[in-house]
Design a protein around this motif. Structure first.
Motif, PDB file in Angstrom:
ATOM      1  N   HIS A  28     -15.673  -4.525  -2.776  1.00 22.34           N
ATOM      2  CA  HIS A  28     -16.764  -5.366  -2.264  1.00 22.34           C
ATOM      3  C   HIS A  28     -16.266  -6.649  -1.608  1.00 22.34           C
ATOM      4  N   SER A  29     -15.255  -7.270  -2.179  1.00 24.41           N
ATOM      5  CA  SER A  29     -14.808  -8.545  -1.617  1.00 24.41           C
ATOM      6  C   SER A  29     -14.125  -8.376  -0.262  1.00 24.41           C
ATOM      7  N   PHE A  30     -13.727  -7.150   0.092  1.00 29.43           N
ATOM      8  CA  PHE A  30     -13.044  -6.917   1.373  1.00 29.43           C
ATOM      9  C   PHE A  30     -13.886  -6.113   2.357  1.00 29.43           C
ATOM     10  N   SER A  31     -15.008  -5.553   1.893  1.00 33.63           N
ATOM     11  CA  SER A  31     -15.767  -4.638   2.757  1.00 33.63           C
ATOM     12  C   SER A  31     -16.845  -5.338   3.571  1.00 33.63           C
ATOM     13  N   GLY A  32     -17.308  -6.502   3.115  1.00 30.93           N
ATOM     14  CA  GLY A  32     -18.388  -7.180   3.819  1.00 30.93           C
ATOM     15  C   GLY A  32     -19.750  -6.586   3.546  1.00 30.93           C
ATOM     16  N   VAL A  33     -19.829  -5.630   2.618  1.00 34.54           N
ATOM     17  CA  VAL A  33     -21.115  -5.051   2.239  1.00 34.54           C
ATOM     18  C   VAL A  33     -21.779  -5.995   1.250  1.00 34.54           C
ATOM     19  N   THR A  34     -23.007  -6.441   1.551  1.00 39.56           N
ATOM     20  CA  THR A  34     -23.679  -7.410   0.691  1.00 39.56           C
ATOM     21  C   THR A  34     -24.226  -6.747  -0.560  1.00 39.56           C
ATOM     22  N   GLU A  35     -24.737  -7.555  -1.472  1.00 42.68           N
ATOM     23  CA  GLU A  35     -25.244  -7.067  -2.747  1.00 42.68           C
ATOM     24  C   GLU A  35     -26.737  -7.344  -2.859  1.00 42.68           C
ATOM     25  N   GLY A  36     -27.387  -6.582  -3.719  1.00 42.22           N
ATOM     26  CA  GLY A  36     -28.755  -6.887  -4.095  1.00 42.22           C
ATOM     27  C   GLY A  36     -28.713  -7.759  -5.336  1.00 42.22           C
ATOM     28  N   GLU A  95      -6.701 -10.229  -8.997  1.00 42.55           N
ATOM     29  CA  GLU A  95      -6.418 -11.205  -7.933  1.00 42.55           C
ATOM     30  C   GLU A  95      -4.929 -11.511  -7.872  1.00 42.55           C
ATOM     31  N   ALA A  96      -4.289 -11.627  -9.050  1.00 40.89           N
ATOM     32  CA  ALA A  96      -2.852 -11.919  -9.093  1.00 40.89           C
ATOM     33  C   ALA A  96      -2.037 -10.749  -8.559  1.00 40.89           C
ATOM     34  N   ILE A  97      -2.495  -9.526  -8.825  1.00 43.11           N
ATOM     35  CA  ILE A  97      -1.790  -8.332  -8.353  1.00 43.11           C
ATOM     36  C   ILE A  97      -1.927  -8.175  -6.848  1.00 43.11           C
ATOM     37  N   GLY A  98      -3.133  -8.457  -6.342  1.00 41.31           N
ATOM     38  CA  GLY A  98      -3.390  -8.308  -4.916  1.00 41.31           C
ATOM     39  C   GLY A  98      -4.171  -7.036  -4.637  1.00 41.31           C
ATOM     40  N   PRO A  99      -4.783  -6.935  -3.457  1.00 41.77           N
ATOM     41  CA  PRO A  99      -5.653  -5.793  -3.125  1.00 41.77           C
ATOM     42  C   PRO A  99      -4.881  -4.483  -2.962  1.00 41.77           C
ATOM     43  N   PHE A 100      -5.525  -3.395  -3.382  1.00 42.68           N
ATOM     44  CA  PHE A 100      -4.961  -2.059  -3.189  1.00 42.68           C
ATOM     45  C   PHE A 100      -5.318  -1.515  -1.812  1.00 42.68           C
ATOM     46  N   TRP A 101      -6.548  -1.833  -1.333  1.00 39.59           N
ATOM     47  CA  TRP A 101      -7.007  -1.324  -0.035  1.00 39.59           C
ATOM     48  C   TRP A 101      -7.567  -2.485   0.785  1.00 39.59           C
ATOM     49  N   PRO A 102      -6.712  -3.359   1.318  1.00 38.43           N
ATOM     50  CA  PRO A 102      -7.197  -4.550   2.034  1.00 38.43           C
ATOM     51  C   PRO A 102      -7.965  -4.238   3.316  1.00 38.43           C
ATOM     52  N   HIS A 103      -7.806  -3.027   3.861  1.00 39.68           N
ATOM     53  CA  HIS A 103      -8.466  -2.692   5.126  1.00 39.68           C
ATOM     54  C   HIS A 103      -9.659  -1.765   4.929  1.00 39.68           C
ATOM     55  N   ILE A 104     -10.170  -1.670   3.704  1.00 37.81           N
ATOM     56  CA  ILE A 104     -11.284  -0.754   3.454  1.00 37.81           C
ATOM     57  C   ILE A 104     -12.547  -1.197   4.188  1.00 37.81           C
ATOM     58  N   GLY A 105     -12.613  -2.471   4.570  1.00 37.00           N
ATOM     59  CA  GLY A 105     -13.757  -2.954   5.327  1.00 37.00           C
ATOM     60  C   GLY A 105     -13.879  -2.305   6.696  1.00 37.00           C
ATOM     61  N   ASP A 106     -12.796  -1.685   7.180  1.00 37.65           N
ATOM     62  CA  ASP A 106     -12.839  -1.009   8.475  1.00 37.65           C
ATOM     63  C   ASP A 106     -13.671   0.266   8.415  1.00 37.65           C
ATOM     64  N   THR A 107     -13.906   0.788   7.210  1.00 41.90           N
ATOM     65  CA  THR A 107     -14.726   1.985   7.022  1.00 41.90           C
ATOM     66  C   THR A 107     -15.830   1.659   6.007  1.00 41.90           C
ATOM     67  N   PRO A 108     -16.888   0.979   6.463  1.00 42.49           N
ATOM     68  CA  PRO A 108     -17.925   0.499   5.542  1.00 42.49           C
ATOM     69  C   PRO A 108     -18.632   1.597   4.758  1.00 42.49           C
ATOM     70  N   LEU A 109     -18.760   2.786   5.346  1.00 41.28           N
ATOM     71  CA  LEU A 109     -19.411   3.884   4.619  1.00 41.28           C
ATOM     72  C   LEU A 109     -18.587   4.275   3.395  1.00 41.28           C
ATOM     73  N   LEU A 110     -17.282   4.398   3.581  1.00 38.53           N
ATOM     74  CA  LEU A 110     -16.391   4.718   2.457  1.00 38.53           C
ATOM     75  C   LEU A 110     -16.434   3.604   1.422  1.00 38.53           C
TER      76      LEU A 110
END
Length: 210
Positions: A28-36, A95-110
Motif C-alpha cells: 500500500h505505501s508504494f502502490s498509491g492505492v488509497t484506503e477506505g 522499514e529497516a529491512i526495506g521494500p521487497f517490491w518497490p515498483h509494485i505501484g507500476d501495476t496497480p491492479l496487482l
C-alpha cells in the motif's frame, strides 16, 4: 483485571498484525492505492479542512477503541493493545529491512489484489482472536455485533462511505482500484474469522493473568 488469556489467541494476534504490517508497508505505501475507513477519512479531512492525520487519526482510533471496549469487553482491549504493539514493531522492522517490491505501484491492479490478501488475512487473524490492530477494525467489530451482521459487510459499509466521499478529490480510476482492494480484503477478513479449525486445535487451557 483480565482473569484469563489464551496463548493461541496471542500468537494469532501477533502473527496477524505482522502480516498486516508487511502488506501495508510493501504494497500500500508504494502502490498509491488509497484506503477506505479511518485512513481514508483522515486523508479526506486533511485535503478539505487541512486537519493533520496525526490528530484526526488519533481521535478516530481512540473513539473506536472506546466504543469497542464498551460493546466488546475488556478482553477486546487487551488483544487490541497486543495487536497495535505488534503492528508498530513489525512495521518498523520492515522499514529497516526495506521494500521487497518497490515498483509494485507500476501495476496497480496487482497491488490492489495482493494488498487485499495481506490486509484480509492479517486483520482476519486479529479479529478472529478478538482484537483490533486499528480503529477501523474496532469500528467494524462493534458494528457487526450491534447490528448482528457479518463483519465483512460492516467493513464494506464503512469503506464505501469514505470512498464515495473521496471522489470529491481523487480520480475515479484510482478509486476503482481502492474499491477492489477493500471489497477483497473485507471478504477475506470474514472468511478467516469464520474458518473452522479442526477440533483438536480447540483443546487449550487458558493461561491465568493475575
Amino acid at each position: 483485571m483480565l482473569k484469563t488469556i489464551k496463548p493461541r489467541a496471542l500468537v494469532m494476534v501477533i502473527l496477524g498484525s505482522t502480516i498486516l504490517s508487511f502488506g501495508l508497508f510493501n504494497i500500500h505505501s508504494f502502490s498509491g492505492v488509497t484506503e477506505g475507513g479511518g485512513l481514508g477519512l483522515t486523508l479526506l479531512l486533511d485535503h478539505w479542512f487541512h486537519l493533520s492525520p496525526a490528530i484526526t487519526g488519533f481521535i478516530f482510533n481512540m473513539l473506536c477503541y472506546a466504543a469497542g471496549w464498551k460493546i466488546l469487553g475488556r478482553e477486546f482491549i487487551f488483544y487490541s493493545i497486543v495487536a497495535s504493539v505488534g503492528f508498530s514493531a513489525s512495521y518498523s522492522l520492515f522499514e529497516a529491512i526495506g521494500p521487497f517490491w518497490p515498483h509494485i505501484g507500476d501495476t496497480p491492479l496487482l497491488a490492489a489484489v495482493v494488498g487485499a490478501i495481506f490486509v484480509g488475512v492479517g486483520c482476519g487473524l486479529c479479529v478472529r482472536a478478538g482484537g483490533a490492530p486499528g480503529g477501523d477494525d474496532a469500528m467494524a467489530m462493534s458494528i457487526a455485533k450491534v447490528f448482528k451482521m457479518k463483519i465483512q459487510w460492516a467493513y464494506l459499509a464503512s469503506d464505501l462511505v469514505v470512498l464515495v466521499l473521496s471522489l470529491s478529490y481523487i480520480p475515479l480510476s484510482r478509486i476503482g482500484f481502492s474499491l477492489l482492494t477493500v471489497i477483497l480484503s473485507g471478504q477475506l477478513i470474514g472468511i478467516v474469522q469464520e474458518f473452522h479449525l479442526p477440533a483438536w486445535m480447540h483443546q487449550e487451557k487458558p493461561a491465568k493473568v493475575e
